[in-house]
Scaffold this motif. Structure first.
Motif, PDB file in Angstrom:
ATOM      1  N   HIS A 175       2.677  26.462 124.378  1.00 28.59           N
ATOM      2  CA  HIS A 175       1.538  26.193 124.553  1.00 28.59           C
ATOM      3  C   HIS A 175       1.034  25.633 125.762  1.00 28.59           C
ATOM      4  CE1 HIS A 175      -2.779  25.187 123.238  1.00 28.59           C
ATOM      5  NE2 HIS A 175      -2.402  23.787 123.485  1.00 28.59           N
ATOM      6  N   MET A 176       1.947  24.783 126.223  1.00 22.97           N
ATOM      7  CA  MET A 176       1.472  24.211 127.679  1.00 22.97           C
ATOM      8  C   MET A 176       1.574  25.108 128.784  1.00 22.97           C
ATOM      9  SD  MET A 176       3.070  20.911 129.393  1.00 22.97           S
ATOM     10  CE  MET A 176       1.995  19.657 128.630  1.00 22.97           C
ATOM     11  N   ALA A 177       2.582  25.959 128.767  1.00 24.33           N
ATOM     12  CA  ALA A 177       2.741  27.198 129.527  1.00 24.33           C
ATOM     13  C   ALA A 177       1.241  27.997 129.728  1.00 24.33           C
ATOM     14  CB  ALA A 177       3.570  28.016 129.324  1.00 24.33           C
ATOM     15  N   VAL A 216       2.300  14.079 133.085  1.00 28.41           N
ATOM     16  CA  VAL A 216       1.993  15.350 132.559  1.00 28.41           C
ATOM     17  C   VAL A 216       0.849  15.094 131.857  1.00 28.41           C
ATOM     18  CG1 VAL A 216       2.847  16.913 130.713  1.00 28.41           C
ATOM     19  CG2 VAL A 216       4.415  16.067 132.703  1.00 28.41           C
ATOM     20  N   TYR A 217      -0.143  16.220 131.814  1.00 28.81           N
ATOM     21  CA  TYR A 217      -1.189  16.209 131.026  1.00 28.81           C
ATOM     22  C   TYR A 217      -1.571  17.593 130.364  1.00 28.81           C
ATOM     23  CZ  TYR A 217      -2.652  11.713 133.120  1.00 28.81           C
ATOM     24  OH  TYR A 217      -2.543  10.340 133.385  1.00 28.81           O
ATOM     25  N   ASP A 218      -2.257  17.599 129.566  1.00 30.67           N
ATOM     26  CA  ASP A 218      -2.420  18.976 128.595  1.00 30.67           C
ATOM     27  C   ASP A 218      -2.886  19.816 129.507  1.00 30.67           C
ATOM     28  OD1 ASP A 218      -0.767  18.117 126.293  1.00 30.67           O
ATOM     29  OD2 ASP A 218      -2.342  16.817 125.651  1.00 30.67           O
ATOM     30  N   SER A 219      -3.851  19.636 130.353  1.00 32.22           N
ATOM     31  CA  SER A 219      -4.467  20.812 131.044  1.00 32.22           C
ATOM     32  C   SER A 219      -4.823  20.294 132.346  1.00 32.22           C
ATOM     33  CB  SER A 219      -5.609  21.321 130.381  1.00 32.22           C
ATOM     34  OG  SER A 219      -6.549  20.164 130.153  1.00 32.22           O
ATOM     35  N   PRO A 220      -5.097  21.244 133.235  1.00 34.76           N
ATOM     36  CA  PRO A 220      -5.513  20.786 134.463  1.00 34.76           C
ATOM     37  C   PRO A 220      -6.983  19.909 134.559  1.00 34.76           C
ATOM     38  CG  PRO A 220      -4.881  23.041 134.907  1.00 34.76           C
ATOM     39  CD  PRO A 220      -5.121  22.588 133.301  1.00 34.76           C
ATOM     40  N   ALA A 221      -7.839  20.234 133.698  1.00 36.89           N
ATOM     41  CA  ALA A 221      -9.112  19.454 133.416  1.00 36.89           C
ATOM     42  C   ALA A 221      -8.719  18.003 133.118  1.00 36.89           C
ATOM     43  CB  ALA A 221     -10.078  20.105 132.548  1.00 36.89           C
ATOM     44  N   GLU A 222      -7.515  17.695 132.511  1.00 34.65           N
ATOM     45  CA  GLU A 222      -7.432  16.346 131.852  1.00 34.65           C
ATOM     46  C   GLU A 222      -6.682  15.751 132.810  1.00 34.65           C
ATOM     47  OE1 GLU A 222      -5.690  16.169 128.085  1.00 34.65           O
ATOM     48  OE2 GLU A 222      -6.642  18.116 127.581  1.00 34.65           O
ATOM     49  N   GLY A 251      -1.833  18.692 121.348  1.00 37.14           N
ATOM     50  CA  GLY A 251      -1.439  18.715 122.679  1.00 37.14           C
ATOM     51  C   GLY A 251       0.379  18.597 122.882  1.00 37.14           C
ATOM     52  N   THR A 252       0.805  19.343 124.018  1.00 35.22           N
ATOM     53  CA  THR A 252       2.042  19.498 124.196  1.00 35.22           C
ATOM     54  C   THR A 252       2.735  18.223 124.558  1.00 35.22           C
ATOM     55  OG1 THR A 252       1.989  21.752 124.604  1.00 35.22           O
ATOM     56  CG2 THR A 252       3.873  20.775 125.281  1.00 35.22           C
ATOM     57  N   LYS A 253       1.757  17.445 125.637  1.00 36.94           N
ATOM     58  CA  LYS A 253       2.363  16.196 125.882  1.00 36.94           C
ATOM     59  C   LYS A 253       2.770  15.133 124.997  1.00 36.94           C
ATOM     60  CE  LYS A 253       0.708  12.305 128.749  1.00 36.94           C
ATOM     61  NZ  LYS A 253      -0.496  11.580 129.692  1.00 36.94           N
ATOM     62  N   LEU A 254       2.076  15.220 123.764  1.00 36.51           N
ATOM     63  CA  LEU A 254       2.361  14.244 122.812  1.00 36.51           C
ATOM     64  C   LEU A 254       3.633  14.759 122.122  1.00 36.51           C
ATOM     65  CD1 LEU A 254       1.970  11.881 120.855  1.00 36.51           C
ATOM     66  CD2 LEU A 254       0.255  13.316 119.784  1.00 36.51           C
ATOM     67  N   VAL A 255       3.476  16.128 121.490  1.00 38.32           N
ATOM     68  CA  VAL A 255       4.610  16.804 120.806  1.00 38.32           C
ATOM     69  C   VAL A 255       5.967  16.765 121.355  1.00 38.32           C
ATOM     70  CG1 VAL A 255       5.232  18.488 119.442  1.00 38.32           C
ATOM     71  CG2 VAL A 255       2.779  17.946 119.182  1.00 38.32           C
ATOM     72  N   PHE A 256       5.895  17.560 122.558  1.00 39.09           N
ATOM     73  CA  PHE A 256       7.189  17.632 123.288  1.00 39.09           C
ATOM     74  C   PHE A 256       7.590  16.287 123.618  1.00 39.09           C
ATOM     75  CE2 PHE A 256       9.816  18.521 127.080  1.00 39.09           C
ATOM     76  CZ  PHE A 256      10.457  19.521 126.685  1.00 39.09           C
TER      77      PHE A 256
END
Length: 540
Positions: A189-191, A252-258, A139-144
């Motif tokens: 990826h997040m975009a 911030v979350y990795d996807s709208p579903a999360e 996930g981008t949240k963790l990496v970025f």
């Protein structure tokens, strides 16, 4: 969407990504200006009690009346002022243990300074492609987020590392560059998870936070150094980065579903725009199963011409961005506040020019006034060839501070055309493998980031340094203008490479030819009784 929904989750994401890229560049450029105040001044030349150890200093007796008037109006605006007004925690600690607090500055020569400034980029290239791969897995949240905040926490260690040994500072900068290299490719990826296709051009403007970060942080760091001491620049970076990271974790979350607080209407809009269904997920899995055409990518002439243009543009940009504070201070004698201001303004102009030129490029393409390759070549001409002309003029400006400031600003400004030129060309030639192309390009074009400072440290002659950059920009620009190609490459479709679906189809065909009892396997007796009680025969 309804008006009572308030600020959307996508807007919140844009703001935090914008600030996140500003933080990422804050980490890489803070040493560029603090090193001006960290090194020891020369004791060879004085005017009264004020040091004038810069290259373009002219003794009052040899100055024209205009130059004398300028000097008399306020020597503080031209001459250096590095005396810290607030003692740093590191200096207190050194004094407590009876160690040398290095109040006069560090005795680093030009070569050692070049190593410190370029060390960030030594291993920065290694994490360009892994950044995207890790974002897809974790996930981008963790990496970025982790990439930025760990780099900021390392900033807090840089003052004590500087007092310990310059080689320890170099090692710390190398580790910073390695970690921060994950941030940029991870964001692609997040975009793809959050932004509908018709909003992606707007979202990508958040990447310009890097230019705004340079434009704002250079003057800010200059004033922090003037009011306190250089150590507080690194403390500020650590604190500001931590505050940003807390907001990043919460919003911030990795996807709208999360996302637990996203409005249902916004989530529905995003997922419908992206076509997130079971069928689309299956098609996406088939695309991932298709083999990447590494051989075709590596031997693609169009890609290498684009990388050449990127190499020249990055060489010029990093030379000016990394060395501008030292140049203004050592050659023209500007104090630390003015040095920060003059180093930051060009990057603000670069961001504005990139935005305006992107509108012009889109207009030309939309109304078919120019071919796509023609627009990309025009962008390459500005960010490389025209840039090289301005850097050449900078090399010839000598001790004329006004002309040097103008040409440095113009050279940095026109590089903004790279977003409509070579950078966009990578996406044009292969939309499917754009992430791989961007990572591959980033691995190569980051090399000037550490070569250029070493050359500066070895030569020490600013005119030769700028002439080398001018030649690099001009040659790369001419090659790009002559051979650039933005048409979609044949290997983008990978029709010549078997995919998982093709292999499965071939397997089914062989089974049909090889089995004599295929009719028994194709037809099954399914006894279904309808409302009238008639038994029906159905095929599966």
């Amino acid at each position: 969407m309804a008006k009572d929904e308030g600020i959307s989750a996508r807007s919140t994401l844009w703001y935090l990504v914008f600030v996140g890229f500003a933080v990422n560049y804050m980490i890489r450029i803070n040493t560029n200006i603090t090193i001006v105040a960290m090194i020891k001044q020369s004791d060879t030349e004085f005017v009264g009690e004020v040091k004038v150890d810069y290259a373009c200093y002219v003794p009052p007796g040899n100055s024209s009346s205009k130059e004398l008037a300028t000097a008399d109006q306020g020597s503080q605006s031209l001459l250096r002022s590095r005396e810290g007004r607030i003692i740093s925690p590191e200096q207190l600690l050194l004094t407590l243990f009876n160690l040398d607090p290095q109040k006069e500055g560090f005795d680093w020569d030009d070569y050692q300074q070049g190593l410190i400034l370029g060390a960030f980029y030594w291993l920065h290239w290694i994490t360009q492609i892994p950044g995207g791969i890790l974002a897809r897995r974790y996930g981008t949240k963790l990496v970025f987020g982790a990439s930025n905040v760990i780099g900021c926490w390392m900033c807090c260690l840089m003052p004590i590392a500087s007092y310990w040994d310059y080689r320890v500072l170099v090692i710390l900068r190398v580790l910073q560059g390695l970690v921060c290299g994950l941030a940029w490719p991870a964001m692609h990826h997040m975009a793809g998870q959050w932004i509908p296709p018709n909003e992606r051009s707007k979202f990508v403007t958040a990447y310009l936070g890097s230019s705004v970060g340079v434009a704002l942080n250079f003057p800010l760091f200059g004033y922090i150094i003037a009011w306190s001491s250089w150590e507080y620049v690194f403390h500020f970076c650590g604190i500001f980065g931590t505050v940003w990271y807390v907001a990043w974790l919460y919003f911030v979350y990795d996807s709208p579903a999360e996302h637990p607080r996203i409005h249902p209407n916004e989530r529905k809009y995003i997922e419908s725009s992206l076509g997130i269904t079971e069928q689309s997920a299956e098609r996406l899995g088939q695309q991932h199963a298709q083999r990447t055409p590494w051989r075709q990518i590596i031997f693609s002439k169009a890609m290498w011409i684009t990388i050449i243009a990127q190499w020249g543009g990055i060489w010029g940009l990093f030379t000016l961005m990394t060395q501008a504070p030292t140049y203004f201070n050592n050659v023209h004698g500007w104090n630390i506040e003015m040095t920060g201001l003059l180093s930051g303004i060009p990057h603000l102009c670069r961001m504005l020019f990139a935005y305006v030129f992107s509108i012009v490029g889109d207009h030309l393409l939309k109304h078919e006034l120019m071919t796509r390759t023609g627009v990309r070549k025009m962008g390459g001409m500005l960010c490389c060839f025209v840039n090289g002309i301005f850097v050449f003029a900078l090399a010839c400006s000598g001790c004329n501070s006004l002309m040097a400031t103008i040409f440095l600003t113009l050279a940095t400004t026109v590089h903004g055309a790279v977003s409509t030129g070579p950078l966009a060309n990578l996406v044009d030639m292969s939309p499917r493998y754009a992430g791989i192309l961007l990572g591959f390009s980033g691995m190569i074009t980051v090399v000037p980031g550490f070569i250029s400072p070493i050359i500066v440290g070895m030569l020490g002659n600013w005119r030769i340094i700028f002439l080398i950059s001018s030649g690099m920009l001009t040659i790369c620009g001419l090659l790009y203008m002559a051979f650039a190609d933005s048409t979609q490459q044949p290997w983008n479709s990978c029709e010549d490479l078997p995919s998982a679906a093709d292999e499965l189809k071939g397997l089914k065909t062989s089974n049909l030819d090889g089995n004599r009892n295929e009719s028994k396997e194709k037809l099954e007796m399914d006894t279904q009784v309808d409302a009238s009680g008639v038994v029906r025969l159905s095929s599966v």
